[in-house]
Write an enzyme that holds these catalytic residues in place. Structure first.
Site, PDB file in Angstrom:
ATOM      1  N   SER A 145       0.862  -1.185   0.000  1.00 53.88           N
ATOM      2  CA  SER A 145       0.000   0.000   0.000  1.00 53.88           C
ATOM      3  C   SER A 145       0.897   1.233   0.000  1.00 53.88           C
ATOM      4  O   SER A 145       2.075   1.144   0.362  1.00 53.88           O
ATOM      5  CB  SER A 145      -0.847  -0.006   1.282  1.00 53.88           C
ATOM      6  N   TYR A 158      -2.664  -1.302  10.403  1.00 51.68           N
ATOM      7  CA  TYR A 158      -2.583  -1.427   8.940  1.00 51.68           C
ATOM      8  C   TYR A 158      -1.233  -0.898   8.436  1.00 51.68           C
ATOM      9  O   TYR A 158      -0.526  -1.568   7.684  1.00 51.68           O
ATOM     10  CB  TYR A 158      -3.740  -0.650   8.301  1.00 51.68           C
TER      11      TYR A 158
HETATM   12  P1  NAI Z   1     -11.191  -6.133  -0.728  1.00 52.40           P
HETATM   13  O1  NAI Z   1     -11.798  -5.948   0.614  1.00 52.40           O
HETATM   14  O2  NAI Z   1     -12.072  -6.342  -1.899  1.00 52.40           O
HETATM   15  O3  NAI Z   1     -10.147  -7.332  -0.725  1.00 52.40           O
HETATM   16  C1  NAI Z   1      -9.601  -7.927   0.398  1.00 52.40           C
HETATM   17  C2  NAI Z   1      -9.719  -9.420   0.208  1.00 52.40           C
HETATM   18  O4  NAI Z   1      -9.018 -10.094   1.250  1.00 52.40           O
HETATM   19  C3  NAI Z   1     -11.190  -9.899   0.256  1.00 52.40           C
HETATM   20  O5  NAI Z   1     -11.425 -10.800  -0.814  1.00 52.40           O
HETATM   21  C4  NAI Z   1     -11.261 -10.625   1.590  1.00 52.40           C
HETATM   22  O6  NAI Z   1     -12.187 -11.693   1.600  1.00 52.40           O
HETATM   23  C5  NAI Z   1      -9.844 -11.148   1.698  1.00 52.40           C
HETATM   24  N1  NAI Z   1      -9.485 -11.525   3.062  1.00 52.40           N
HETATM   25  C6  NAI Z   1      -9.600 -10.767   4.197  1.00 52.40           C
HETATM   26  N2  NAI Z   1      -9.217 -11.494   5.259  1.00 52.40           N
HETATM   27  C7  NAI Z   1      -8.842 -12.727   4.783  1.00 52.40           C
HETATM   28  C8  NAI Z   1      -8.357 -13.909   5.376  1.00 52.40           C
HETATM   29  N3  NAI Z   1      -8.156 -13.999   6.707  1.00 52.40           N
HETATM   30  N4  NAI Z   1      -8.094 -14.971   4.581  1.00 52.40           N
HETATM   31  C9  NAI Z   1      -8.290 -14.894   3.240  1.00 52.40           C
HETATM   32  N5  NAI Z   1      -8.741 -13.804   2.627  1.00 52.40           N
HETATM   33  C10 NAI Z   1      -9.014 -12.735   3.388  1.00 52.40           C
HETATM   34  O7  NAI Z   1     -10.270  -4.867  -0.952  1.00 52.40           O
HETATM   35  P2  NAI Z   1      -9.069  -4.616  -1.957  1.00 52.40           P
HETATM   36  O8  NAI Z   1      -8.920  -3.180  -2.102  1.00 52.40           O
HETATM   37  O9  NAI Z   1      -9.214  -5.439  -3.172  1.00 52.40           O
HETATM   38  O10 NAI Z   1      -7.814  -5.127  -1.111  1.00 52.40           O
HETATM   39  C11 NAI Z   1      -6.837  -6.019  -1.613  1.00 52.40           C
HETATM   40  C12 NAI Z   1      -5.481  -5.657  -1.038  1.00 52.40           C
HETATM   41  O11 NAI Z   1      -5.095  -4.384  -1.535  1.00 52.40           O
HETATM   42  C13 NAI Z   1      -5.421  -5.565   0.485  1.00 52.40           C
HETATM   43  O12 NAI Z   1      -4.211  -6.163   0.933  1.00 52.40           O
HETATM   44  C14 NAI Z   1      -5.402  -4.067   0.738  1.00 52.40           C
HETATM   45  O13 NAI Z   1      -4.757  -3.728   1.932  1.00 52.40           O
HETATM   46  C15 NAI Z   1      -4.607  -3.600  -0.481  1.00 52.40           C
HETATM   47  N6  NAI Z   1      -4.786  -2.186  -0.778  1.00 52.40           N
HETATM   48  C16 NAI Z   1      -5.979  -1.692  -1.213  1.00 52.40           C
HETATM   49  C17 NAI Z   1      -6.126  -0.351  -1.480  1.00 52.40           C
HETATM   50  C18 NAI Z   1      -7.413   0.246  -1.943  1.00 52.40           C
HETATM   51  O14 NAI Z   1      -7.518   1.486  -1.985  1.00 52.40           O
HETATM   52  N7  NAI Z   1      -8.412  -0.534  -2.319  1.00 52.40           N
HETATM   53  C19 NAI Z   1      -5.002   0.585  -1.308  1.00 52.40           C
HETATM   54  C20 NAI Z   1      -3.795  -0.043  -0.864  1.00 52.40           C
HETATM   55  C21 NAI Z   1      -3.703  -1.370  -0.611  1.00 52.40           C
END
Ligand code: NAI
Length: 261
Positions: A145, A158
């Protein structure tokens, strides 16, 4: 298109939503074999599997909680069993929940660290074992991130998890460079995904975030997916231990834009 990704086996944790889902579909377009990990919602994962197949790839879905060692081992072993090998590991699963730091419970701290950092370590370790045992010049991509470098009040767990990921990735990159195994981070800025859904539904909060992005818009998941396929391909063969920020310039001190200071 990256021809060398044709037939490659890629595991994506948290692959059924947001950035993970966009990467799954993009790897499908590259004709890769995609293992879509999901946490709780099987139906979402089935829909992404279908999209990957429609895009031209192959896909399976595997449930796993990345905070559980046995689940991560099973995830990687299932990929190897179903598709005969593993080439690319994408540790993307993550979560956030803002709490003033003096009120943050140990339980909440641990949950975020276990998901974002320990989960990525376990995925990396299991992939590395397979790469080393089979002499594979594999590829690991960790979803970091902009908050691996920008401090973020009320998100201390985080920010600490992503800051930890920076040095985890750099250390693994250094350790396994002689084997030509590459380890990189992607550092997204503010992206349009479920993690931000509540915030961006409020026009005031959305405008506030947009004002911190020099390019002036919230990123599309496909823009992160484009970075992921480049990092996974041989086009980036000399890139390791790097964080590729995909952030519209957010990490470039936007408050200085008007020539202040
Ligand atoms: P999202 O909430 O759609 O994706 C997160 C995913 O991780 C979900 O599919 C969720 O089910 C899964 N997850 C959570 N806990 C879990 C566990 N214990 N075991 C397996 N899966 C688990 O949101 P997004 O944005 O797609 O996030 C993906 C990555 O990108 C994350 O690591 C987030 O920190 C990172 N990120 C996102 C940003 C944004 O603005 N959307 C910015 C910077 C980083």
């Amino acid at each position: 298109m990256y021809e060398d990704l044709n037939g490659k086996v890629v595991v994506i944790t948290g692959g059924s939503t947001g950035l993970g889902a966009a990467m799954a579909v993009r790897f499908g377009k590259e004709k890769a074999k995609v293992v879509v990990n999901y946490y709780k919602n099987e139906q979402e994962a089935i829909e992404i599997k279908e999209k990957v197949e429609k895009a031209g790839g192959q896909a399976i879905i595997v449930q796993a909680d990345v905070t559980k060692e046995e689940d991560v081992i099973n995830l990687v072993q299932t990929a190897i069993k179903e598709f005969a090998t593993l080439d690319i590991m994408i540790n993307n699963a993550g979560m956030e929940n803002p709490v003033p730091s003096h009120e943050l419970s140990l339980e909440d701290w641990r949950k975020v660290m276990d998901t974002n950092l320990t989960g990525a370590f376990l995925g990396s370790r299991e992939a590395l074992k397979h790469f080393i045992e089979n002499d594979i010049q594999g590829n690991i991509i960790n979803m970091s991130s902009v908050h691996e470098m920008i401090p973020w009040p009320t998100f201390v767990h985080y920010a600490a998890s992503k800051g930890g990921m920076k040095l985890m990735t750099e250390t693994l990159a250094l350790e396994y460079a002689p084997k030509k195994i590459r380890v990189n981070n992607i550092g997204p800025g503010a992206m349009n995904t479920p993690i931000n859904a509540e915030k961006f539904a409020d026009p005031k909060q959305r405008a506030d975030v947009e004002s911190m992005i020099p390019m002036g818009y919230i990123g599309k998941p496909e823009e992160v997916a484009a970075a992921a396929v480049w990092l996974a391909s041989t086009e980036s063969s000399y890139v390791t231990g790097h964080t590729l920020f995909v952030d519209g310039g957010m990490t470039k001190y936007p408050s200085f834009m008007a020539g202040r200071g």
